[in-house]
Design a protein around this motif. Structure first.
Motif, PDB file in Angstrom:
ATOM      1  N   ASN A 112       0.833  -1.208   0.000  1.00  0.00           N
ATOM      2  CA  ASN A 112       0.000   0.000   0.000  1.00  0.00           C
ATOM      3  C   ASN A 112       0.867   1.256   0.000  1.00  0.00           C
ATOM      4  O   ASN A 112       1.127   1.841   1.059  1.00  0.00           O
ATOM      5  N   PRO A 113       1.291   1.727  -1.173  1.00  0.00           N
ATOM      6  CA  PRO A 113       2.174   2.899  -1.234  1.00  0.00           C
ATOM      7  C   PRO A 113       1.478   4.207  -0.886  1.00  0.00           C
ATOM      8  O   PRO A 113       2.132   5.221  -0.689  1.00  0.00           O
ATOM      9  N   ARG A 114       0.144   4.164  -0.796  1.00  0.00           N
ATOM     10  CA  ARG A 114      -0.579   5.395  -0.427  1.00  0.00           C
ATOM     11  C   ARG A 114      -0.362   5.731   1.047  1.00  0.00           C
ATOM     12  O   ARG A 114      -0.570   6.861   1.470  1.00  0.00           O
ATOM     13  N   ASP A 115       0.015   4.726   1.821  1.00  0.00           N
ATOM     14  CA  ASP A 115       0.342   4.942   3.236  1.00  0.00           C
ATOM     15  C   ASP A 115       1.794   5.421   3.300  1.00  0.00           C
ATOM     16  O   ASP A 115       2.711   4.639   3.497  1.00  0.00           O
ATOM     17  N   ILE A 116       1.977   6.733   3.129  1.00  0.00           N
ATOM     18  CA  ILE A 116       3.330   7.295   3.045  1.00  0.00           C
ATOM     19  C   ILE A 116       4.117   7.086   4.341  1.00  0.00           C
ATOM     20  O   ILE A 116       5.286   6.675   4.293  1.00  0.00           O
ATOM     21  N   PRO A 117       3.542   7.331   5.531  1.00  0.00           N
ATOM     22  CA  PRO A 117       4.302   7.058   6.762  1.00  0.00           C
ATOM     23  C   PRO A 117       4.744   5.591   6.849  1.00  0.00           C
ATOM     24  O   PRO A 117       5.868   5.287   7.258  1.00  0.00           O
ATOM     25  N   GLY A 118       3.854   4.666   6.422  1.00  0.00           N
ATOM     26  CA  GLY A 118       4.196   3.244   6.434  1.00  0.00           C
ATOM     27  C   GLY A 118       5.298   2.924   5.441  1.00  0.00           C
ATOM     28  O   GLY A 118       6.199   2.123   5.723  1.00  0.00           O
ATOM     29  N   LEU A 119       5.249   3.560   4.268  1.00  0.00           N
ATOM     30  CA  LEU A 119       6.283   3.363   3.252  1.00  0.00           C
ATOM     31  C   LEU A 119       7.639   3.855   3.750  1.00  0.00           C
ATOM     32  O   LEU A 119       8.655   3.160   3.606  1.00  0.00           O
ATOM     33  N   VAL A 120       7.649   5.033   4.352  1.00  0.00           N
ATOM     34  CA  VAL A 120       8.903   5.597   4.879  1.00  0.00           C
ATOM     35  C   VAL A 120       9.484   4.687   5.957  1.00  0.00           C
ATOM     36  O   VAL A 120      10.693   4.425   5.993  1.00  0.00           O
ATOM     37  N   LYS A 121       8.621   4.177   6.825  1.00  0.00           N
ATOM     38  CA  LYS A 121       9.078   3.263   7.888  1.00  0.00           C
ATOM     39  C   LYS A 121       9.707   2.004   7.281  1.00  0.00           C
ATOM     40  O   LYS A 121      10.744   1.517   7.747  1.00  0.00           O
ATOM     41  N   GLU A 122       9.090   1.471   6.223  1.00  0.00           N
ATOM     42  CA  GLU A 122       9.595   0.261   5.573  1.00  0.00           C
ATOM     43  C   GLU A 122      10.938   0.540   4.887  1.00  0.00           C
ATOM     44  O   GLU A 122      11.875  -0.270   4.970  1.00  0.00           O
ATOM     45  N   MET A 123      11.050   1.687   4.237  1.00  0.00           N
ATOM     46  CA  MET A 123      12.297   2.053   3.555  1.00  0.00           C
ATOM     47  C   MET A 123      13.450   2.189   4.546  1.00  0.00           C
ATOM     48  O   MET A 123      14.607   1.911   4.223  1.00  0.00           O
TER      49      MET A 123
END
Length: 564
Positions: A286-297
């Motif tokens: 789910n790339p729309r979840d930007i905070p989640g994406l940043v955490k994963e990166m």
């Protein structure tokens, strides 16, 4: 024709790659399965899957599908976001001799029904989150076999059980459905392990994938991509990447796969390219979840990240993004839509890695032009034609225009589709007699061979006889510090034929229309500045984040008709 741009290629990039070295995508994948057997191929939600595991599971799933009576050339739809089952499904379908039909999981029932009927898909591998949509249209489609996946299937115990429970019972993320004939993904794998995969003879001219167009230009059509077509694009992409890998990578190349794999850009530039290079894809469901994406990166030392302007923009506006470690980021590849200079500038300031913009379409199996991957700055162009590609800029009569003159971008090469699936009439409309695909995009080529997109032909606005290109107006508007993003369309105007209308998402809630009008007036000649501005909380997008100008234009025309 003379490919004058070749003299500006980065050192080491060939004019052409040898597309005969593999008879099929299957042969290329199987080489990687053996070569990188114990290495990680995909990671999703902290669970890693090796090349060897993709190999074994895809053989089993392919054997299962063959066991259902499917024959070589039959179409199998895959309707999933970026989860571990996706690459297994793609490899299984291809190895069994079937044709992959990539399906956007966010499709409405109407859109799904069209694609399944148009492709003639007899089987579908689908995530249960979207099973309700399939149920609504199933009787109207040719689907006979359903393989039903759950997010937790391949995450191991107990994590998989917990994830499925949370999605089903806590988040209520799976609408109720009834598909009594469906077989669960893990059950299909288990049954397939007891069967033998029959190895069909797959030739370069066999169809590998039906990649449906985004629908931004009308009805969605299936671009017919042959095994040879995908091989050509993949090997050209690999050759183009190499100059950008400017230092030794410790271990495997790490790709951040935030774009959906069912879209041609990520399908080639993440899914297949990483497997070809022995890399690991970090899948973002789910790339729309930007905070989640940043955490994963933040968990990985990543090297390569394809993206679209909207994604790069959203990341640069997240305060935690700037805290990540970018010391290993070597290639940020922008595509899908125009990368705006303001976004590219901010990205470079934060990451110290420029966005390398490229260009491609479903019909060209992804990228066919790109800026050199060892570039140090944003160029405002889509770069040079890649290996094996010829590009011409044509006028409305199909004649070449002089350098520096706008015209339609036309493309020839093994990367170009064999045609639209079962639509010879539509294919004829986009192909020239000498085999060039007419993209529908207006571009200008300079004397170095670099191409700048001016706009889509149909997005061009005609104001009192003057051409206005939305990309230019949008690029100016987003330079205003109070603008987060915007979209420009043409609307009917009784005085000038058409007028410029701008839809704006504000970064500064206090930004006024008058202030933005004044800013545009300072930076754009009179006929280019917006006549109308409307503020919105968000803008409509395609599955990869491309803003749907057509939808906004249709809405504006309807509203004006009512007002009249």
């Amino acid at each position: 024709m003379e490919r004058s741009w070749l003299k500006n290629y980065p050192a080491g990039v060939p004019a052409d790659v040898d597309i005969q070295q593999y008879p099929s995508v299957v042969a290329l994948l199987e080489e990687s399965f053996q070569k990188y057997r114990d290495d990680k191929a995909y990671i999703c939600m902290d669970k890693a899957m090796t090349f060897g595991e993709v190999d074994r599971m895809s053989v089993a799933l392919g054997a299962y599908l063959q066991g259902k009576g499917l024959k070589k050339g039959d179409r199998v739809a895959i309707m999933m976001p970026n989860v571990l089952q996706y690459p297994v499904a793609v490899a299984a379908v291809m190895r069994a001799g079937f044709i992959v039909v990539n399906v956007n999981p966010l499709y409405t029932p109407r859109e799904l029904e069209h694609q399944l009927k148009d492709s003639g898909a007899q089987a579908i591998i689908i995530l249960e989150n979207f099973a309700n949509t399939l149920e609504q249209v199933l009787p109207a489609t040719p689907i006979k076999h359903i393989v039903l996946a759950s997010v937790g299937d391949l995450l191991g115990f107990p994590k998989g059980v917990i994830v499925n429970f949370v999605l089903r019972s806590v988040k209520k993320a799976i609408p109720a459905f009834s598909l009594p004939s469906a077989v669960r993904f893990n059950q299909a794998i288990s049954e397939g392990r007891g069967l033998t995969l029959t190895r069909p003879d797959i030739t370069p001219q066999d169809v590998a994938v039906l990649q449906y167009t985004g629908g931004t230009t009308g009805v969605s059509k299936g671009a017919t991509l042959l095994h040879q077509t995908i091989i050509a694009n993949l090997l050209a992409s690999e050759a183009w990447c190499k100059p950008g890998l400017r230092k030794e990578i410790e271990g495997q190349p790490v790709f951040i796969c935030a774009l959906p794999l069912y879209h041609v850009f990520a399908f080639i530039s993440c899914g297949l390219l990483a497997m070809r290079m022995g890399g690991v894809n970090v899948l973002i469901p789910n790339p729309r979840d930007i905070p989640g994406l940043v955490k994963e990166m933040g968990k990985y030392k990543f090297n390569i990240m394809p993206g679209v302007n909207t994604l790069f923009n959203a990341l640069t506006n997240n305060p935690d993004f700037a805290k990540l470690d970018f010391s290993n980021l070597m290639i940020a590849n922008g595509g899908g839509m125009a990368v705006q200079e303001a976004v590219a500038r901010k990205w470079l300031a934060i990451t110290n890695c420029p966005i390398v913009e490229g260009y491609g379409l479903s019909e060209t199996s992804s990228g066919i032009t790109c800026n050199p991957t060892n570039s140090t700055a944003y160029t405002g162009t889509i770069g040079l034609p890649m290996p094996n590609v010829e590009v011409r800029i044509l006028d409305d009569d199909g004649r070449d225009v002089p350098l520096g003159t706008p015209g339609e971008i036309a493309i020839k090469g093994p990367q170009v589709m064999a045609g639209y699936w079962q639509r010879p009439d539509e294919t004829a409309k986009v192909m020239t007699p000498d085999g060039f695909f007419k993209s529908g995009d207006v571009g200008v080529m300079d004397d170095r061979g670099y191409i700048k997109i001016v706009d889509r032909k149909k997005d061009m606005i005609l104001v009192s006889g003057f051409n206005v290109y939305p990309n230019e107006v949008e690029a100016v508007a987003v330079e205003h510090p109070g603008v987060l993003e915007c979209a420009v369309v043409g609307v009917p105007d009784k005085n000038s034929g058409e007028a410029v209308m701008m839809y704006v998402v504000r970064k500064d809630p206090n930004l006024t229309k008058d202030e933005l009008m004044e800013f545009c007036a300072k930076n754009l000649t009179g006929y280019k500045k917006p006549k109308y501005i409307e503020f919105r909380t968000d803008l409509p997008r395609t599955n990869v984040g491309k803003i749907l100008r057509r939808e906004l234009r249709d809405e504006a025309v309807r509203d004006m008709s009512k007002a009249a």
